[in-house]
Design a protein around this motif. Sequence first.
Motif, PDB file in Angstrom:
ATOM      1  N   ILE A 139       9.360  -6.378  -4.553  1.00 25.73           N
ATOM      2  CA  ILE A 139       8.992  -6.518  -3.148  1.00 25.73           C
ATOM      3  C   ILE A 139       7.884  -7.561  -3.023  1.00 25.73           C
ATOM      4  O   ILE A 139       6.864  -7.472  -3.713  1.00 25.73           O
ATOM      5  CB  ILE A 139       8.505  -5.168  -2.579  1.00 25.73           C
ATOM      6  CG1 ILE A 139       9.600  -4.113  -2.704  1.00 25.73           C
ATOM      7  CG2 ILE A 139       8.062  -5.318  -1.128  1.00 25.73           C
ATOM      8  CD1 ILE A 139       9.129  -2.706  -2.403  1.00 25.73           C
ATOM      9  N   ARG A 140       8.084  -8.528  -2.154  1.00 28.00           N
ATOM     10  CA  ARG A 140       7.059  -9.536  -1.877  1.00 28.00           C
ATOM     11  C   ARG A 140       6.397  -9.199  -0.553  1.00 28.00           C
ATOM     12  O   ARG A 140       7.068  -9.008   0.461  1.00 28.00           O
ATOM     13  CB  ARG A 140       7.673 -10.939  -1.798  1.00 28.00           C
ATOM     14  CG  ARG A 140       8.443 -11.347  -3.043  1.00 28.00           C
ATOM     15  CD  ARG A 140       7.554 -11.502  -4.250  1.00 28.00           C
ATOM     16  NE  ARG A 140       8.314 -11.953  -5.417  1.00 28.00           N
ATOM     17  CZ  ARG A 140       7.815 -12.043  -6.631  1.00 28.00           C
ATOM     18  NH1 ARG A 140       6.542 -11.704  -6.839  1.00 28.00           N
ATOM     19  NH2 ARG A 140       8.557 -12.458  -7.644  1.00 28.00           N
ATOM     20  N   GLU A 194       0.108  -1.214  -1.581  1.00 23.30           N
ATOM     21  CA  GLU A 194       1.562  -1.313  -1.474  1.00 23.30           C
ATOM     22  C   GLU A 194       2.149  -1.713  -2.823  1.00 23.30           C
ATOM     23  O   GLU A 194       1.616  -2.599  -3.511  1.00 23.30           O
ATOM     24  CB  GLU A 194       1.963  -2.343  -0.414  1.00 23.30           C
ATOM     25  CG  GLU A 194       1.656  -1.915   1.016  1.00 23.30           C
ATOM     26  CD  GLU A 194       2.476  -0.719   1.467  1.00 23.30           C
ATOM     27  OE1 GLU A 194       3.583  -0.519   0.918  1.00 23.30           O
ATOM     28  OE2 GLU A 194       2.000   0.017   2.347  1.00 23.30           O
ATOM     29  N   PRO A 195       3.251  -1.066  -3.210  1.00 24.92           N
ATOM     30  CA  PRO A 195       3.864  -1.369  -4.512  1.00 24.92           C
ATOM     31  C   PRO A 195       4.752  -2.598  -4.471  1.00 24.92           C
ATOM     32  O   PRO A 195       5.195  -3.034  -3.407  1.00 24.92           O
ATOM     33  CB  PRO A 195       4.702  -0.110  -4.771  1.00 24.92           C
ATOM     34  CG  PRO A 195       5.097   0.350  -3.401  1.00 24.92           C
ATOM     35  CD  PRO A 195       3.922   0.022  -2.500  1.00 24.92           C
ATOM     36  N   TRP A 196       5.018  -3.135  -5.652  1.00 25.92           N
ATOM     37  CA  TRP A 196       5.956  -4.239  -5.796  1.00 25.92           C
ATOM     38  C   TRP A 196       7.375  -3.743  -6.108  1.00 25.92           C
ATOM     39  O   TRP A 196       8.313  -4.535  -6.163  1.00 25.92           O
ATOM     40  CB  TRP A 196       5.496  -5.184  -6.905  1.00 25.92           C
ATOM     41  CG  TRP A 196       4.247  -5.931  -6.560  1.00 25.92           C
ATOM     42  CD1 TRP A 196       3.930  -6.511  -5.364  1.00 25.92           C
ATOM     43  CD2 TRP A 196       3.138  -6.186  -7.427  1.00 25.92           C
ATOM     44  NE1 TRP A 196       2.697  -7.116  -5.433  1.00 25.92           N
ATOM     45  CE2 TRP A 196       2.183  -6.934  -6.686  1.00 25.92           C
ATOM     46  CE3 TRP A 196       2.845  -5.870  -8.745  1.00 25.92           C
ATOM     47  CZ2 TRP A 196       0.968  -7.353  -7.236  1.00 25.92           C
ATOM     48  CZ3 TRP A 196       1.639  -6.284  -9.301  1.00 25.92           C
ATOM     49  CH2 TRP A 196       0.722  -7.019  -8.540  1.00 25.92           C
ATOM     50  N   SER A 232       2.836   5.890  -1.060  1.00 24.60           N
ATOM     51  CA  SER A 232       3.861   5.090  -1.738  1.00 24.60           C
ATOM     52  C   SER A 232       3.584   5.008  -3.243  1.00 24.60           C
ATOM     53  O   SER A 232       4.523   4.925  -4.042  1.00 24.60           O
ATOM     54  CB  SER A 232       3.928   3.685  -1.132  1.00 24.60           C
ATOM     55  OG  SER A 232       2.682   3.028  -1.227  1.00 24.60           O
ATOM     56  N   TYR A 233       2.316   5.052  -3.629  1.00 24.55           N
ATOM     57  CA  TYR A 233       1.960   5.007  -5.053  1.00 24.55           C
ATOM     58  C   TYR A 233       2.521   6.228  -5.780  1.00 24.55           C
ATOM     59  O   TYR A 233       3.186   6.111  -6.820  1.00 24.55           O
ATOM     60  CB  TYR A 233       0.444   4.941  -5.198  1.00 24.55           C
ATOM     61  CG  TYR A 233      -0.055   4.922  -6.620  1.00 24.55           C
ATOM     62  CD1 TYR A 233       0.263   3.874  -7.478  1.00 24.55           C
ATOM     63  CD2 TYR A 233      -0.865   5.946  -7.111  1.00 24.55           C
ATOM     64  CE1 TYR A 233      -0.197   3.845  -8.787  1.00 24.55           C
ATOM     65  CE2 TYR A 233      -1.336   5.914  -8.414  1.00 24.55           C
ATOM     66  CZ  TYR A 233      -1.000   4.868  -9.249  1.00 24.55           C
ATOM     67  OH  TYR A 233      -1.459   4.842 -10.544  1.00 24.55           O
ATOM     68  N   PHE A 234       2.276   7.415  -5.223  1.00 25.16           N
ATOM     69  CA  PHE A 234       2.742   8.623  -5.890  1.00 25.16           C
ATOM     70  C   PHE A 234       4.261   8.779  -5.796  1.00 25.16           C
ATOM     71  O   PHE A 234       4.881   9.325  -6.704  1.00 25.16           O
ATOM     72  CB  PHE A 234       2.008   9.849  -5.357  1.00 25.16           C
ATOM     73  CG  PHE A 234       0.572   9.904  -5.817  1.00 25.16           C
ATOM     74  CD1 PHE A 234       0.265  10.089  -7.146  1.00 25.16           C
ATOM     75  CD2 PHE A 234      -0.465   9.721  -4.911  1.00 25.16           C
ATOM     76  CE1 PHE A 234      -1.041  10.107  -7.590  1.00 25.16           C
ATOM     77  CE2 PHE A 234      -1.781   9.740  -5.340  1.00 25.16           C
ATOM     78  CZ  PHE A 234      -2.074   9.938  -6.683  1.00 25.16           C
ATOM     79  N   ARG A 235       4.866   8.270  -4.723  1.00 28.96           N
ATOM     80  CA  ARG A 235       6.325   8.308  -4.643  1.00 28.96           C
ATOM     81  C   ARG A 235       6.963   7.331  -5.620  1.00 28.96           C
ATOM     82  O   ARG A 235       8.122   7.504  -6.013  1.00 28.96           O
ATOM     83  CB  ARG A 235       6.821   8.031  -3.215  1.00 28.96           C
ATOM     84  CG  ARG A 235       6.527   9.163  -2.250  1.00 28.96           C
ATOM     85  CD  ARG A 235       7.513   9.219  -1.082  1.00 28.96           C
ATOM     86  NE  ARG A 235       7.918   7.924  -0.584  1.00 28.96           N
ATOM     87  CZ  ARG A 235       7.202   7.183   0.264  1.00 28.96           C
ATOM     88  NH1 ARG A 235       6.017   7.597   0.697  1.00 28.96           N
ATOM     89  NH2 ARG A 235       7.670   6.020   0.681  1.00 28.96           N
TER      90      ARG A 235
END
Length: 202
Positions: A6-7, A24-26, A52-55
């Motif tokens: 993800i950008r 936010e994750p990549w 979102s990190y833990f998911r």
Amino acid sequence: MSEKVIRHAFEAPNAFTQAELGWEPWLEPLPLDELTERHYSGLVDKGRANSSYFRLLVRDPDILGARTRTDNDIFYNEKGGLPRAQRELSAAAASRTNGCIFCASVHSRFATHRSKRHDDVQRLLDEGPGGQQDDPQWRAVIDASVDLTRTPGDFDASNIRQLREAGLDDLAIADAIHGAAFFNWANRLMLSLGEPTPPTGS
């Protein structure tokens, strides 16, 4: 299965701060509607499903469960040992050393809340771990955390001596080590999986 990177369009923060940042994750986190009871067990606290990190980490729920219980015991089990403020300080010093802007913001904010020493915590962020700290315990905790973070082999008997001379007993010394060691690992994981987002309203 290959994952699409993800950008993000936002400009990630590039300065250490006590402001509340996002992250936010990549890689794509697991969607909420795909979480099973096993996933929720791995999250430990169901409220973490909103992160979102833990998911992202819950794709391996057993490892996440062990990670979260370890984290909780290090920072929330206050049956003796190091006061919570210094535990957060050890994590903040490790995060500042590793360059993890998100983790440094979280743990510096907790250190300030617990200690009521905003300026001392901010000095750690602004000047780095070598900045002036007049409290011998804070100086010892920061120095030990930095040595353990940079190269674990640099942490030695001189760090233990400094912590003990600052008035820490064995349990408090263990807490300082655990806080820094855990976040030395956690920083590197977070830095490799995504990036912080600017404070809300910036």
